[in-house]
Design an enzyme around this catalytic site. Structure first.
Site, mmCIF file in Angstrom:
data_model
loop_
_atom_site.group_PDB
_atom_site.id
_atom_site.type_symbol
_atom_site.label_atom_id
_atom_site.label_comp_id
_atom_site.label_asym_id
_atom_site.label_seq_id
_atom_site.Cartn_x
_atom_site.Cartn_y
_atom_site.Cartn_z
ATOM 1 N N ASP A 579 0.859 -1.190 0.000
ATOM 2 C CA ASP A 579 0.000 0.000 0.000
ATOM 3 C C ASP A 579 0.892 1.236 0.000
ATOM 4 O O ASP A 579 1.781 1.375 0.842
ATOM 5 C CB ASP A 579 -0.905 -0.015 1.227
ATOM 6 C CG ASP A 579 -1.985 1.050 1.136
ATOM 7 O OD1 ASP A 579 -1.972 1.813 0.153
ATOM 8 O OD2 ASP A 579 -2.842 1.113 2.036
ATOM 9 N N GLU A 622 -4.203 2.461 -4.892
ATOM 10 C CA GLU A 622 -2.753 2.496 -4.722
ATOM 11 C C GLU A 622 -2.239 1.236 -4.057
ATOM 12 O O GLU A 622 -1.119 1.218 -3.536
ATOM 13 C CB GLU A 622 -2.365 3.746 -3.907
ATOM 14 C CG GLU A 622 -2.827 3.725 -2.462
ATOM 15 C CD GLU A 622 -4.215 4.294 -2.286
ATOM 16 O OE1 GLU A 622 -4.593 4.591 -1.150
ATOM 17 O OE2 GLU A 622 -4.945 4.440 -3.302
#
Length: 706
Positions: A579, A622
């Site tokens: 992440d 993301e």
């Protein structure tokens, strides 16, 4: 008529006399028809004119009688004589009607007797022709019982004169035929037996006991025959005359006419005849002419049959080739691999079109044409022709387009090409997929400075093949690097070079029979485009459009597949959930386009840090995931640390005044023998990544092994 060389005196044929008699009979009948038609028309016209004149005379006389009756009524109470008017003469009262006037009482239309008496017309010196009239007065003295007077017939006499000027002679007679009113008395018209066809019509419609009538004669009525009957009769006579002439020509003298026609025909076809040939001589000439024409006709018939058979064969071959073309096109369009398209194309040309010497050279990644049907005489491996070598005839043909070489060995070529070009003539045609998308849609390099980035014509490799390349004496190393780079580019389409050779066991290559081959190669180019679209669809179905990594759906299929392998072979499987830290703040500061570039940069860093067997995917937003097959927890930790270090050290905004960095939080979970589900494994790794983010970010957290 001529017979042999002696001239015969013409004689009268009995049939000619019969035809003349028929013609005369037709003329006599025609004249009789005209006379009868004229008589009928004369009778009809006289009857019509008689009725018309009778009706007008009746109207005039009745009008005069009524005028007299009115004048008599006015003088009924006056014993003295009534004065004369313009039409009615002086009226006098008498005891009885004079006998010399031959008066007769007038009936009404209903048959009743009227008190009016009509006498015989007479001629007066001052008034001309007048009609005496009497009127019976009931209740008057005996000596004044009748009123006697006359009415003028000048208008009636003028009307009859008008008819005369129109050629119509008319008079009024009594029952005995005596003329009562004749405007041309003593004239040239004889009312006797000469004009027996005259018409008669009654006067006053039977109102008199001794009837008066109108007698009429029209001398020239029959001459006014309408034009249409005359034209019909004339046409009839002409047709009869023509028919008789035709019968005479056709049936009375057929032999002479036939002999003359045959003689003229034979002479017009080039046969030499004497001045007056006899029938036998003409018959011999006709037999000779027919024999010659029979032989010419048979020869022409054979030529037509041969031409028909040849055209039938050509049509059958054309239909066969068309059927083979459609069949091969269908098979190529159904193919899903470029190699399969090339094999179908080559097989169709060899077997379907009868060119067993055909070869196809596929373009390899290192820039060679590889001909699997021919072997290198030195190494024995498939023949390889470098496409960057200007001395290669096949290479020059590949870059310039299709070409028919009548004598290929006479042109500059490489020695290893002689095995292919020894059979002439040779037809070469490139088979290249035509792309119809932008380079940016096919590549993910993101290099906007490239001149082909926005180009719709993806033949960008042609810029690396300058005109100097087509000079056989040029140095091949000058073009090698640029051309080889094009072959390794993913934009360069799947391509090959089709070489059709003339061999003894097949057809000879000509400009005519290579046209369907060129069309089939175009269909192959379309099939290669379909293959490319199919490959693109497969890639689009499993990859992320922004980063080029596997998408979310393919990620789950991959982890499910790897867990199954781990359970089957008792291998260890590790999963990294990555992440990007504070990515929203990065987007807000530098914008979403910079964020897209940053995500692509992270994807490239993951490719660099991961092994070739590892599976990298964009999980969403993301977040990224890396599947490490047969990797221990320690090995997974090493990969995660390397990823964390590479991402942290990368400058994501190269043009910024100060470096801009991003960090990642990574969670690791390893399964020893794949005894967890894919959802559990993703959940454990994601939980570890969440722990890393909560613990300060830019960290790697390992979940306990299950």
């Amino acid at each position: 008529m001529t017979t042999g060389t002696a001239k015969q005196k013409p004689r009268v044929h009995p049939g000619e006399l019969l035809l003349v008699a028929i013609l005369v009979a037709n003329l006599v009948c025609g004249a009789g028809l005209i006379a009868a038609l004229r008589a009928d028309l004369t009778e009809e016209r006289i009857a019509h004119e008689s009725k018309l004149a009778s009706s007008k005379i009746d109207a005039f006389l009745w009008g005069k009688i009524l005028q007299f009756a009115s004048a008599a009524e006015e003088g009924r109470g006056n014993r003295k004589d009534a004065p004369a008017t313009a039409f009615v003469g002086p009226v006098s009262a008498v005891s009885d009607l004079p006998a010399e006037g031959r008066f007769q009482r007038v009936r009404s239309g209903s048959g009743e007797w009227l008190p009016v008496f009509v006498g015989t017309p007479r001629d007066l010196d001052q008034r001309g022709v007048v009609l005496p009239l009497g009127f019976l007065r009931n209740g008057a003295p005996t000596r004044e019982r009748f009123l006697l007077g006359t009415i003028s017939l000048a208008d009636l006499n003028g009307y009859l004169g008008d008819l005369k000027r129109r050629g119509i002679h008319c008079r009024i007679v009594d029952a005995g035929g005596n003329a009562l009113l004749d405007p041309e008395e003593g004239g040239t018209v004889r009312w006797g037996s000469v004009y027996r066809s005259g018409g008669r019509a009654s006067v006053l419609g039977g109102a008199l006991s001794r009837e008066w009538s109108v007698q009429m004669v029209i001398p020239d009525a029959g001459s006014q025959l309408p034009l249409l009957p005359q034209a019909v009769l004339a046409l009839f006579f002409l047709l009869n005359a023509g028919m008789l002439l035709f019968l005479r020509r056709r049936f009375i003298h057929p032999s002479e006419a036939a002999l003359e026609a045959i003689t003229n025909t034979v002479a017009s076809h080039g046969e030499l005849l004497p001045e007056s040939p006899g029938p036998r001589y003409v018959a011999g000439a006709v037999s000779s002419l027919l024999s010659r024409y029979r032989m010419e006709t048979e020869a022409e018939k054979r030529a037509i049959e041969e031409s028909f058979e040849r055209r039938t064969r050509e049509t059958a071959d054309s239909q066969k080739n068309l059927l083979a073309h459609h069949r091969l096109t269908k098979k190529m369009l159904q193919s899903r691999q470029a190699g399969e398209v090339f094999e179908i194309l080559l097989g169709g040309i060899v077997e379907g079109y009868g060119f067993p010497g055909a070869l196809i050279g596929k373009v390899s990644d290192d820039g060679h044409l590889v001909f699997h049907g021919e072997s290198d005489p030195v190494s024995g491996s498939p023949l390889r022709i470098p496409l960057w070598h200007p001395g290669s005839l096949l290479a020059r043909t590949f870059w310039s387009g299709n070409l028919l070489h009548a004598a290929p060995l006479d042109l500059p070529h490489l020695p290893e090409e002689e095995a292919i070009l020894d059979a002439s003539p040779v037809f070469c045609i490139p088979v290249v997929r035509t792309l119809k998308v932008h380079c940016a849609e096919a590549k993910n390099c993101g290099d906007r400075s490239c001149p082909s980035y926005y180009s719709e014509n993806l033949k960008c490799w042609m810029r690396h093949v300058p005109k100097d390349f087509f000079v056989p004496e040029a140095n091949p190393e000058i073009f090698r690097e640029a051309i080889s780079g094009c072959f390794r580019c993913e934009v360069f389409p799947s391509s090959a070079l089709l070489v059709v050779r003339s061999v003894p066991s097949g057809k000879i290559v000509t400009r005519e029979n290579v046209v369907p081959l060129s069309n089939l190669a175009s269909e192959a180019s379309l099939a290669l485009e379909v293959v490319s679209l199919y490959d693109s669809m497969k890639i689009m179905a499993v990859t992320d459009g922004l980063t080029g990594l596997f998408n979310h759906k393919e990620f789950y299929q991959a982890i499910r597949r790897e867990l199954e392998r781990a359970r089957r072979y008792q291998h260890t499987l590790s999963l990294l959930m990555i992440d990007v830290d504070d990515f929203k703040r990065f987007n807000d500061r530098f914008g979403h386009p910079a964020g897209d570039v940053a995500l692509r940069s992270v994807a490239n860093l993951l490719r660099i840090c991961a092994r070739t067997t590892d599976i990298i995917a964009r999980y969403g937003g993301e977040e990224f995931a890396v599947i490490l097959p047969e990797s221990t927890p320690a090995g997974a930790l090493m990969v995660a640390e390397r990823i964390k270090s590479e991402v942290a050290a990368h400058n994501f905004i190269p043009n910024a005044s100060i470096p801009v960095h991003l960090t990642v939080s990574i969670g690791i979970y390893s399964s020893v023998n794949g005894n967890v589900s894919e959802d559990q494994m993703v959940s454990f790794a994601d939980e570890a990544a969440y722990t890393a983010k909560k613990s300060g970010k830019n960290m790697v957290v390992v979940k306990a092994t299950g």
